[in-house]
Design an enzyme around this catalytic site. Structure first.
Site, PDB file in Angstrom:
ATOM      1  N   ASP A 170       0.806  -1.228   0.000  1.00 18.57           N
ATOM      2  CA  ASP A 170       0.000   0.000   0.000  1.00 18.57           C
ATOM      3  C   ASP A 170       0.837   1.275   0.000  1.00 18.57           C
ATOM      4  OD1 ASP A 170       0.984  -0.132   2.555  1.00 18.57           O
ATOM      5  OD2 ASP A 170      -0.912   0.255   3.555  1.00 18.57           O
ATOM      6  N   TYR A 264      10.759   4.948   1.598  1.00 22.52           N
ATOM      7  CA  TYR A 264      11.604   4.023   2.357  1.00 22.52           C
ATOM      8  C   TYR A 264      13.075   4.126   1.972  1.00 22.52           C
ATOM      9  CZ  TYR A 264       7.752   1.594   4.639  1.00 22.52           C
ATOM     10  OH  TYR A 264       6.675   1.284   5.428  1.00 22.52           O
TER      11      TYR A 264
END
Length: 441
Positions: A170, A264
């Site tokens: 997601d 990330y």
């Protein structure tokens, strides 16, 4: 219109009520006749299921609801498994984050040593769920959004190559919503994206509207100034740790200003900054346990005590609606374009064919058709080759029960500074994970 039966594996998760509310919101697009919750923690699932049973009775009494810890009951006569399990729960996540920090290394649940530890715990249980599905409902599809998705996807590719598994995450969806908001669009669905990478490790390189107009210049400009922080607070995760991650994207993007990055990547490009910003006594796991965990279980208990969901503060997990999009694409052969984690097989032409890459695919009743993303630049290719080697070594270590390969995986991780630190980390993580990892030799 056919109605579908769904098993949610990880029935005791804090995300389960939001997903059920989201499924109920989308019944006109995706009719459901039965929802089953399956978990191996009966007590934890009991609280969530008790509340969900009341929610369903009030909002959609026609749907049959089952809670069970019996695999045969859970996986018989179903069309889809929606899997979001967390092996070891938040107590182990806390160790994934705090043990690396003790060694001066980033402590994060899916990146670096924490992600490797979590991956070693997750492989066996995910494979077990796939096997239950294939035994009891061989025509069903397994929609996996359990973390760490990159390692889990590589494990399913290697160990269950012919199974009907789709791995999805997601995070790009959340980032695309922020991008859309940053340039004044109402939804990410107004954009068509080209993206390549591994899970939690990728880049957008082309974004257009439905008329084909190039949106990248405006998006790149916003990210270069503000990261993914937008004026619309409702689009953000509310925790401070998330907002700093969204802001840090501007420093990540500076390394390749022609693209926009997955958030990330900050853990790989700025690990020293991340460690400096971390509190080794109170990590993200503690934030979640004190925040989301207490809130969701408190609300579930309130529903059970009051025997009504009237006035509950539980919310629809709106950004989980991609799960319905994915299930619909399979059920109705809609060829929806979605980012999935699939075997590369030439989609990125200058990259390892067996790597599990995250790229746009057209999804239909036969599963995903990956779209060609062409050649990728040397910078990204080098980073991805290092990271895919880490993921493959972790899966090999699990299969072969090899201490050596796990040490190699940790040493190769961009986040870990040396082989000595990798070995010290491995010994501490192995000790903490004795109940979950295979016995290594």
């Amino acid at each position: 219109m056919k109605q579908f039966s769904i098993t949610i594996a990880g029935g005791g998760s804090t995300f389960t009520p939001g997903i059920i509310l989201m499924l109920l919101e989308n019944l006109d697009r995706f009719p459901i006749k039965e929802i089953k919750l399956y978990d191996n923690d009966e007590e934890r699932q009991g609280t969530v299921a008790g509340a969900c049973r009341i929610l369903l009775k009030e909002k959609a009494p026609q749907i049959n609801f089952v809670e069970t810890i019996d695999p045969e009951e859970a996986f018989s006569n179903i069309d889809f498994v929606m899997a979001h399990i967390r092996v070891g729960k938040y107590a182990m996540r806390e160790k994934d984050e705090k043990i690396p920090l003790k060694h001066g290394v980033v402590g994060q649940e899916t990146c670096g040593p924490g992600g490797i530890a979590y991956g070693m715990r997750s492989i066996g249980p995910v494979i077990e769920l796939v096997d239950y599905m294939e035994k009891y409902s061989p025509n069903a599809w397994f929609l996996n959004y359990s973390n760490p998705a990159a390692i889990v996807a590589e494990a399913t590719r290697r160990l269950r190559p012919n199974s009907k598994i789709l791995n999805i995450c997601d995070m790009p969806i959340g980032i695309e919503e922020l991008m859309a908001a940053s340039i004044g669009l109402s939804s990410r669905k107004e954009m068509e994206v080209r993206y390549y990478g591994l899970n939690h490790f990728g880049w957008w390189f082309d974004i257009r509207d439905k008329q084909g107009n190039d949106l990248m210049p405006k998006i790149r400009e916003h990210v270069s100034k503000h990261g993914y922080v937008t004026a619309d607070e409702s689009k953000q995760h509310s925790d401070a740790s998330w907002n700093s991650t969204f802001a840090k994207a501007k420093d990540v993007q500076a390394l390749d200003p022609m693209t926009v990055p997955n958030t990330y990547l900050k853990y790989y490009f700025y690990p020293d900054y991340v460690v400096e910003q971390s509190n080794p006594e109170y990590t993200r796991a503690n934030e979640v346990m004190d925040g989301r965990e207490k809130f969701v279980f408190g609300e579930c208990q309130k529903i059970i005590d009051n025997q009504t969901a009237e006035g509950t503060e539980l919310e629809i997990d709106e950004h989980a609606s991609y799960i319905v999009d994915l299930a619909r694409a399979i059920a109705y052969n809609s060829k929806e374009r979605m980012l999935l984690i699939v075997e590369n097989n030439g989609a990125i032409s200058n990259f390892e064919p067996t790597a599990m890459v995250e790229i746009p695919c057209l999804v239909g009743s036969q599963g995903p058709e990956p779209l060609a993303m062409g050649e990728i630049p040397r910078f990204q290719k080098g980073l991805m080759e290092q990271q895919v080697a880490v993921e493959k070594l972790v899966v090999e270590a699990w299969v072969e029960k090899s201490y050596q390969k796990l040490w190699q995986a940790l040493t190769l991780s961009k986040i870990v500074p040396s082989a000595k630190v990798a070995k010290d980390l491995l010994d501490d993580l192995y000790e903490a994970n004795k109940a979950y990892w295979p016995e290594l030799s």
